[in-house]
Scaffold this active site. Structure first.
Site: not given
Ligand code: BV8
Length: 225
Positions: A52, A87, A90, A105, A113, A132, A199, A216
């Site tokens: 981070y 999400q 930044d 997120h 803390c 802290c 994209l 975008a």
């Molecule tokens: C939750 C913060 C419970 C940190 C992030 C097992 C156990 C527990 C949970 C789960 C599990 N299995 C699945 C889950 C759910 C899990 C999940 O979804 N896992 C996935 C991998 C399957 N989710 C969670 O754990 C969430 N919490 O479920 O809690 C709950 C929830 C609700 C109700 C009750 C209980 C917590 C998820 C949050 C995790 N933290 N980030 C950090 O950033 O360091 S997520 C991380 O992924 C980032 O935030 C990021 O933003 C996010 C999603 O990714 P995207 O933003 O979509 O980015 P990505 O690279 O994937 O895609 C980029 C896109 O942009 C592409 O499509 C590309 O084509 C496009 N692109 C690229 N360039 C351009 C463009 N578009 C336009 N212009 C361009 N130039």
């Protein structure tokens, strides 16, 4: 008209911020399990702090792009009510002038803390030696971000906004991560018009009324203006 916007890493890509998961499935050379889960932090806090710290330095060295600025214009100058959910951790939406940003997120430029719960602005590196300034605790600060398996922030507020949305626009997200990837279904059930600007086709493109593909920095100003 109520417009609810969800952004993901793709909206910051043209500012030079790497997207979440490259084709190699790694995030800046790390496995997600090692750097973006509570277990990973308990296992090796210094590795997570370094991951981070490196992203915190990088984000402070880049600028918002035309997509961020177009959304800020829409919120400030448009005649609609705009709710911006991101999400991303930044601060590029804020620096582009968006008046209100819902960071579901968390935020890279804040620390939390684990002893007293204080959330503070943080623009410097963190480590296990960080202290802290509210409770004087040591080895208790973590990035104020939502890791996998942790509850996203503002979910109740987001649910309410999706239920009253006239339009839902998803920008720069792959639709891989839940619950954000499920927002389009709630918007559809609420009768909102749904638009995806990305994209490439996302995992949930089929759920949108309209899905446009391209950078975008071009698609968002064209949609706003
Ligand atoms: C939750 C913060 C419970 C940190 C992030 C097992 C156990 C527990 C949970 C789960 C599990 N299995 C699945 C889950 C759910 C899990 C999940 O979804 N896992 C996935 C991998 C399957 N989710 C969670 O754990 C969430 N919490 O479920 O809690 C709950 C929830 C609700 C109700 C009750 C209980 C917590 C998820 C949050 C995790 N933290 N980030 C950090 O950033 O360091 S997520 C991380 O992924 C980032 O935030 C990021 O933003 C996010 C999603 O990714 P995207 O933003 O979509 O980015 P990505 O690279 O994937 O895609 C980029 C896109 O942009 C592409 O499509 C590309 O084509 C496009 N692109 C690229 N360039 C351009 C463009 N578009 C336009 N212009 C361009 N130039």
């Amino acid at each position: 008209m109520n417009i609810v916007i969800l952004t993901g890493a793709g909206i910051s890509a043209e500012s030079g911020v790497p997207v979440f998961r490259g084709d190699d499935g790694l995030w800046e050379g790390h496995r997600v399990e090692d750097v973006a889960t509570p277990e990973g932090f308990r296992r090796d806090a210094e590795k997570v702090h370094q991951f981070y710290n490196q992203r915190r330095r990088k984000v402070q060295a880049v600028e918002p792009n035309p997509a961020h600025r177009a959304l800020a214009r829409l919120a400030r100058e448009g005649s609609h009510r705009v709710v911006l959910i991101t999400q991303n951790i930044d601060d590029l939406h804020e620096r582009a002038g968006s008046p209100e940003v819902l960071h579901m997120h968390g935020e890279l430029l804040k620390s939390r803390c684990e002893e007293c719960g204080k959330v503070s602005v943080c623009r410097h590196d963190l480590s296990r030696a960080s202290i802290c300034d509210a409770c004087g605790g040591i080895d208790c600060l973590r990035p104020h971000v939502v890791w996998f398996g942790e509850m996203p922030i503002h979910l109740d507020w987001i649910q309410q906004e999706l239920e009253r949305a006239d339009e839902f626009v998803s920008i720069g997200t792959s639709g891989r991560v839940y619950p954000a990837a499920g927002f389009v279904e709630i918007a559809n059930e609420s009768g909102a018009k749904t638009l995806e600007l990305n994209l490439d086709p996302s995992e949930v493109s089929g759920a949108f009324d309209v899905s446009r593909h391209g950078p975008a920095g071009e698609l968002v100003p064209a949609w706003v203006d």
